[in-house]
Design a protein around this motif. Structure first.
Motif, PDB file in Angstrom:
ATOM      1  N   MET A 124      -6.846  10.222  -3.283  1.00  0.00           N
ATOM      2  CA  MET A 124      -7.203  11.177  -1.871  1.00  0.00           C
ATOM      3  C   MET A 124      -7.092  12.032  -2.465  1.00  0.00           C
ATOM      4  O   MET A 124      -6.463  12.655  -3.930  1.00  0.00           O
ATOM      5  N   ARG A 150       6.521   7.076   9.669  1.00  0.00           N
ATOM      6  CA  ARG A 150       7.218   7.917   8.797  1.00  0.00           C
ATOM      7  C   ARG A 150       8.105   8.064   7.560  1.00  0.00           C
ATOM      8  O   ARG A 150       7.859   7.861   6.511  1.00  0.00           O
ATOM      9  N   LEU A 162      -2.550   8.442   3.909  1.00  0.00           N
ATOM     10  CA  LEU A 162      -3.739   8.668   5.555  1.00  0.00           C
ATOM     11  C   LEU A 162      -2.780   7.728   6.362  1.00  0.00           C
ATOM     12  O   LEU A 162      -2.047   7.159   6.044  1.00  0.00           O
ATOM     13  N   GLY A 198       2.765   0.512   5.597  1.00  0.00           N
ATOM     14  CA  GLY A 198       4.049   1.244   5.771  1.00  0.00           C
ATOM     15  C   GLY A 198       3.960   1.854   7.080  1.00  0.00           C
ATOM     16  O   GLY A 198       2.861   1.961   7.861  1.00  0.00           O
ATOM     17  N   SER A 199       4.888   2.327   7.262  1.00  0.00           N
ATOM     18  CA  SER A 199       6.316   2.659   9.197  1.00  0.00           C
ATOM     19  C   SER A 199       5.243   4.420   8.609  1.00  0.00           C
ATOM     20  O   SER A 199       5.137   4.941   7.842  1.00  0.00           O
ATOM     21  N   LEU A 241       1.019  -1.154   0.111  1.00  0.00           N
ATOM     22  CA  LEU A 241      -0.152   0.079  -0.157  1.00  0.00           C
ATOM     23  C   LEU A 241       0.905   1.181   0.202  1.00  0.00           C
ATOM     24  O   LEU A 241       1.857   1.182   1.052  1.00  0.00           O
ATOM     25  N   ASP A 242       1.133   1.924  -1.112  1.00  0.00           N
ATOM     26  CA  ASP A 242       1.721   3.558  -0.903  1.00  0.00           C
ATOM     27  C   ASP A 242       0.619   4.395  -1.775  1.00  0.00           C
ATOM     28  O   ASP A 242      -0.187   4.171  -2.682  1.00  0.00           O
ATOM     29  N   GLY A 281       7.566   4.648   5.490  1.00  0.00           N
ATOM     30  CA  GLY A 281       6.575   4.581   4.705  1.00  0.00           C
ATOM     31  C   GLY A 281       7.172   2.758   4.424  1.00  0.00           C
ATOM     32  O   GLY A 281       7.486   2.451   5.196  1.00  0.00           O
ATOM     33  N   LEU A 317      -5.345   4.250  -2.615  1.00  0.00           N
ATOM     34  CA  LEU A 317      -6.027   4.659  -1.912  1.00  0.00           C
ATOM     35  C   LEU A 317      -6.181   5.859  -2.817  1.00  0.00           C
ATOM     36  O   LEU A 317      -5.188   6.725  -1.881  1.00  0.00           O
TER      37      LEU A 317
HETATM   38  C1  LIG Z   1       1.492   7.302   7.182  1.00  0.00           C
HETATM   39  S1  LIG Z   1       1.512   6.824   5.467  1.00  0.00           S
HETATM   40  C2  LIG Z   1       3.708   7.083   5.687  1.00  0.00           C
HETATM   41  C3  LIG Z   1       3.875   8.274   4.732  1.00  0.00           C
HETATM   42  C4  LIG Z   1       5.231   7.919   4.224  1.00  0.00           C
HETATM   43  N1  LIG Z   1       5.475   9.335   4.712  1.00  0.00           N
HETATM   44  C5  LIG Z   1       5.301   7.469   3.103  1.00  0.00           C
HETATM   45  O1  LIG Z   1       5.883   8.515   2.426  1.00  0.00           O
HETATM   46  O2  LIG Z   1       4.775   6.478   2.803  1.00  0.00           O
HETATM   47  C6  LIG Z   1       1.476   5.181   6.948  1.00  0.00           C
HETATM   48  C7  LIG Z   1       1.664   3.300   5.508  1.00  0.00           C
HETATM   49  O3  LIG Z   1       0.649   4.103   5.019  1.00  0.00           O
HETATM   50  C8  LIG Z   1      -0.123   3.313   3.746  1.00  0.00           C
HETATM   51  N2  LIG Z   1      -0.943   4.492   3.364  1.00  0.00           N
HETATM   52  C9  LIG Z   1      -1.124   6.083   3.428  1.00  0.00           C
HETATM   53  N3  LIG Z   1      -1.858   6.364   2.474  1.00  0.00           N
HETATM   54  C10 LIG Z   1      -2.171   5.734   1.578  1.00  0.00           C
HETATM   55  C11 LIG Z   1      -3.211   5.499   0.071  1.00  0.00           C
HETATM   56  N4  LIG Z   1      -3.925   6.800  -0.656  1.00  0.00           N
HETATM   57  N5  LIG Z   1      -2.473   4.567  -0.765  1.00  0.00           N
HETATM   58  C12 LIG Z   1      -2.144   3.346  -0.200  1.00  0.00           C
HETATM   59  N6  LIG Z   1      -2.017   3.564   1.391  1.00  0.00           N
HETATM   60  C13 LIG Z   1      -1.325   4.520   1.890  1.00  0.00           C
HETATM   61  C14 LIG Z   1       0.788   3.165   3.269  1.00  0.00           C
HETATM   62  O4  LIG Z   1       1.304   1.691   3.357  1.00  0.00           O
HETATM   63  C15 LIG Z   1       2.229   3.921   3.956  1.00  0.00           C
HETATM   64  O5  LIG Z   1       3.165   3.767   3.915  1.00  0.00           O
END
Ligand SMILES: C[S@@+](CC[C@H](N)C(=O)[O-])C[C@H]1O[C@@H](n2cnc3c(N)ncnc32)[C@H](O)[C@@H]1O
Length: 218
Positions: free
Chosen positions: A193, A174, A200, A171-172, A152-153, A176, A191
């Motif tokens: 946005m 900070r 998210l 991911g984590s 998920l990214d 990912g 997902l």
């Molecule tokens: C707070 S986010 C991490 C943000 C981080 N700065 C990055 O570069 O990925 C935590 C995790 O939530 C998932 N995530 C957050 N928003 C997403 C989205 N719009 N679509 C898919 N996964 C998402 C991803 O797995 C991401 O690594």
């Protein structure tokens, strides 16, 4: 190993999903605990009251307990009939707990956690409201997990239909998803946005994908 069940809901879930593992229930007031159980969880009322002893209970619900940690069901890392969530090096226990809670609700096959955070840390169990007892919750090395790896990214491709045996890599906070799991991905999915929102919360992302899978199944 003993696990603290903080509050009525944690005790209720442990009693419901793994009754034999609950070893102790402590209540501030027996009549209040009985009323709470009758109102919110009549299915576990008798078992709760049978175990209950009165004492000092710090939790606002007036109910606490102890349970034994379940035997590890590690088969789910290789074979499964519903998605497995793999949290890649999460840092915040509350986020991991929230993922375990929604994974249990959606019917995921388990939650695997890589990195330094102990998925059975008391703060994680607090976050899941005791739903650790509803599905396997495992500390793993990423290379132990096999199956279709869906990372998920926020910059991935549109989600599409999640396979039943998917490993959903989240991911984590900070950083990912790390390079190791990203390099093994069968798909990297996003997902959608609104423009301007960067990401998210990880538990929200896990919840949305799990329910995309779950709602398709009816
Ligand atoms: C707070 S986010 C991490 C943000 C981080 N700065 C990055 O570069 O990925 C935590 C995790 O939530 C998932 N995530 C957050 N928003 C997403 C989205 N719009 N679509 C898919 N996964 C998402 C991803 O797995 C991401 O690594």
């Amino acid at each position: 190993m003993t696990v603290a069940l903080e509050g009525f809901h944690a005790v209720k879930h442990a009693l419901r999903f793994a009754p034999d593992l609950v070893t102790q229930v402590c209540v501030r007031d027996l009549a209040e605990a009985r009323a709470l159980a009758e109102r919110l969880a009549p299915d576990v009322r008798d078992r709760l009251l049978a175990l209950a002893c009165s004492g000092d209970v710090a939790h606002p619900t007036g109910v606490e307990g102890l349970a034994v940690r379940p035997a590890e069901a590690r088969d789910v890392l290789r074979t499964r009939t519903s998605p497995l969530v793999l949290l890649d090096d999460p840092r915040h226990p509350g986020n991991a707990g929230a993922v375990i809670r929604v994974a249990a609700a959606a019917g995921a096959s388990g939650v695997a956690v890589s990195g330094a955070l102990d998925p059975w840390h008391p703060a994680v169990v607090r976050g899941s409201a005791g739903l650790h007892y509803a599905l396997p919750v495992l500390a793993v090395r990423p290379d132990e997990v096999t199956g279709p790896l869906w990372v998920l990214d926020a910059d991935g491709e549109p989600l599409g239909d999640v396979p039943d045996d998917a490993v959903l890599v989240v991911g984590s906070e900070r950083a990912g998803v790390g390079d190791e799991l990203r390099g093994r991905a069968d798909r990297v999915v996003r997902l959608p946005m609104r423009v301007g929102v960067s990401s998210l919360n990880l538990a929200t992302a896990a919840a949305a994908v799990l329910y995309a899978w779950r709602l398709r199944k009816g």
